[in-house]
Design an enzyme around this catalytic site. Structure first.
Site, PDB file in Angstrom:
ATOM      1  N   SER A 151       0.366  -1.755  -0.118  1.00 26.24           N
ATOM      2  CA  SER A 151      -0.073   0.107   0.358  1.00 26.24           C
ATOM      3  C   SER A 151       0.960   1.214   0.071  1.00 26.24           C
ATOM      4  O   SER A 151       1.634   1.038  -0.523  1.00 26.24           O
ATOM      5  CB  SER A 151      -0.932  -0.221   1.310  1.00 26.24           C
ATOM      6  OG  SER A 151      -1.586   0.946   1.492  1.00 26.24           O
ATOM      7  N   TYR A 165      -2.799   7.063  -8.321  1.00 23.74           N
ATOM      8  CA  TYR A 165      -2.162   5.969  -6.869  1.00 23.74           C
ATOM      9  C   TYR A 165      -2.674   5.753  -6.026  1.00 23.74           C
ATOM     10  O   TYR A 165      -2.645   4.468  -5.486  1.00 23.74           O
ATOM     11  CB  TYR A 165      -1.466   6.463  -7.555  1.00 23.74           C
ATOM     12  CG  TYR A 165       0.146   6.256  -6.852  1.00 23.74           C
ATOM     13  CD1 TYR A 165       1.069   4.508  -7.105  1.00 23.74           C
ATOM     14  CD2 TYR A 165       0.587   6.612  -5.333  1.00 23.74           C
ATOM     15  CE1 TYR A 165       2.341   3.862  -6.608  1.00 23.74           C
ATOM     16  CE2 TYR A 165       2.011   5.376  -4.624  1.00 23.74           C
ATOM     17  CZ  TYR A 165       2.364   4.977  -5.139  1.00 23.74           C
ATOM     18  OH  TYR A 165       3.481   4.075  -4.613  1.00 23.74           O
ATOM     19  N   LYS A 169      -3.918   2.346  -4.502  1.00 20.46           N
ATOM     20  CA  LYS A 169      -2.679   2.036  -3.135  1.00 20.46           C
ATOM     21  C   LYS A 169      -3.965   1.676  -1.589  1.00 20.46           C
ATOM     22  O   LYS A 169      -4.099   0.920  -0.948  1.00 20.46           O
ATOM     23  CB  LYS A 169      -1.988   3.016  -2.571  1.00 20.46           C
ATOM     24  CG  LYS A 169      -0.784   3.014  -3.564  1.00 20.46           C
ATOM     25  CD  LYS A 169      -0.657   1.448  -3.621  1.00 20.46           C
ATOM     26  CE  LYS A 169       1.192   1.749  -3.676  1.00 20.46           C
ATOM     27  NZ  LYS A 169       1.545  -0.411  -4.469  1.00 20.46           N
TER      28      LYS A 169
END
Ligand code: NAI
Length: 281
Positions: A151, A165, A169
């Site tokens: 993550s 992103y 994550k």
């Protein structure tokens, strides 16, 4: 005796950066390693075999055992191919580190569909595509296993220019918590890390040029946690998300405040406004 003697570890995106350190450390602890890497550039364009091959060579030169795999984690066929590499070479898979990743940073106003899709595909769908066949293998083998996802503080705390992103994550964190619950009865542990390290992914940071910072933030500081989580030392550790980097290891938690409960009837917006301080406290 190594901590991981007899175990087989798969590391995605292990041709460089953090994943390379994972692969070297897992091998150093006695695991046979599948070094997966598509071999592209930071934004996910291009492919090549050199990155995975060079890490396999490094592991073999140090006396370890490794094979390369060049599959794309973002496809179901790629995930199946990665498991096949492990089974063909070593007959089993006990540890999976989902590490492969790309970046296509843009402010949200400039975030078009290709940037969104490419990043979500590699990180979030990639975690699904590789984990599913290996999870099924771990379940059917009766041996259980350890799955470690990647993550990021960008998703868990927020970061400018990374809605794609960060969403992927944070999705991986949710994936981790849900699969950990499902894996429990099969002895499959599922944890995640939120690493911070200097790699090609973070080379644009102004501090990246500072030598003391380079040593402190080397990706080699991440790998010991991976070896621990992969090993039986962590047999009771599952459903956790660890911050790791620069020598620090801590747990990242989702927090629900005690809040305020209205005993009867619906809240009115004015009442919420009146108690917002306590709700957020
Ligand atoms: P990196 O760019 O050096 O490594 C990523 C690797 O994944 C590359 O070797 C690349 O070829 C491979 N890869 C990319 N797409 C792939 C695909 N579709 N299939 C197979 N392999 C693929 O970057 P770094 O920093 O080592 O990142 C590793 C992981 O850690 C990533 O998931 C990243 O998002 C995460 N991370 C890194 C942070 C940092 O500070 N460097 C911060 C937070 C998370």
């Amino acid at each position: 005796m190594g901590l991981l003697d007899g175990k087989v570890a798969v590391v995605t995106g292990a041709g460089g950066g953090i994943g390379r350190e994972h692969a070297l450390a897992l091998s150093g602890a006695g695991a046979a390693v599948v070094v997966n890497d598509l071999g592209g550039s930071r934004d996910g364009t291009g492919t090549g075999q050199n990155m995975a091959d060079s890490v396999v060579e490094e592991i073999r030169a140090a006396g370890g055992t490794a094979v390369a795999n060049y599959d794309n984690v973002a496809t179901v066929a790629g995930g199946q191919g990665i498991l096949k590499s492990a089974l063909d070479a070593f007959g089993q898979a006990d540890v999976l580190v989902n590490n492969a990743g790309i970046l296509r940073d843009k402010t949200f106003a400039k975030m078009e569909e290709p940037e969104w899709d490419a990043v979500v595909a590699v990180h979030l769908k990639g975690t699904y595509c590789v984990t599913r066949p290996i999870f099924l293998h771990m379940r059917e083998s009766g041996r259980g296993g350890s799955i470690i996802n990647t993550s990021s503080t960008s998703g868990l705390e927020g970061n400018f220019g990374q809605t794609n992103y960060g969403a992927a994550k944070a999705g991986i964190a949710g994936f981790t918590r849900c699969l950990a619950i499902e894996g429990q009865k099969y002895g499959v542990r599922v944890n995640a890390i939120a690493p911070v390290a200097l790699t090609r992914m973070t080379e644009d940071l102004p501090l990246a040029k500072n030598e003391a910072f380079q040593e402190r933030m080397s990706p080699k500081h991440i790998a010991p946690l991976i070896v621990y989580l992969a090993s039986d030392l962590a047999k009771d550790v599952t459903k956790k998300i660890f911050f790791v980097g620069g020598g620090q290891i801590s747990e990242m938690r989702m927090v629900r405040t005690p809040g305020v409960t209205k005993k009867e009837g619906l809240w009115t917006p004015d009442e919420i406004a009146g108690q917002i301080g306590e709700i957020l406290a």
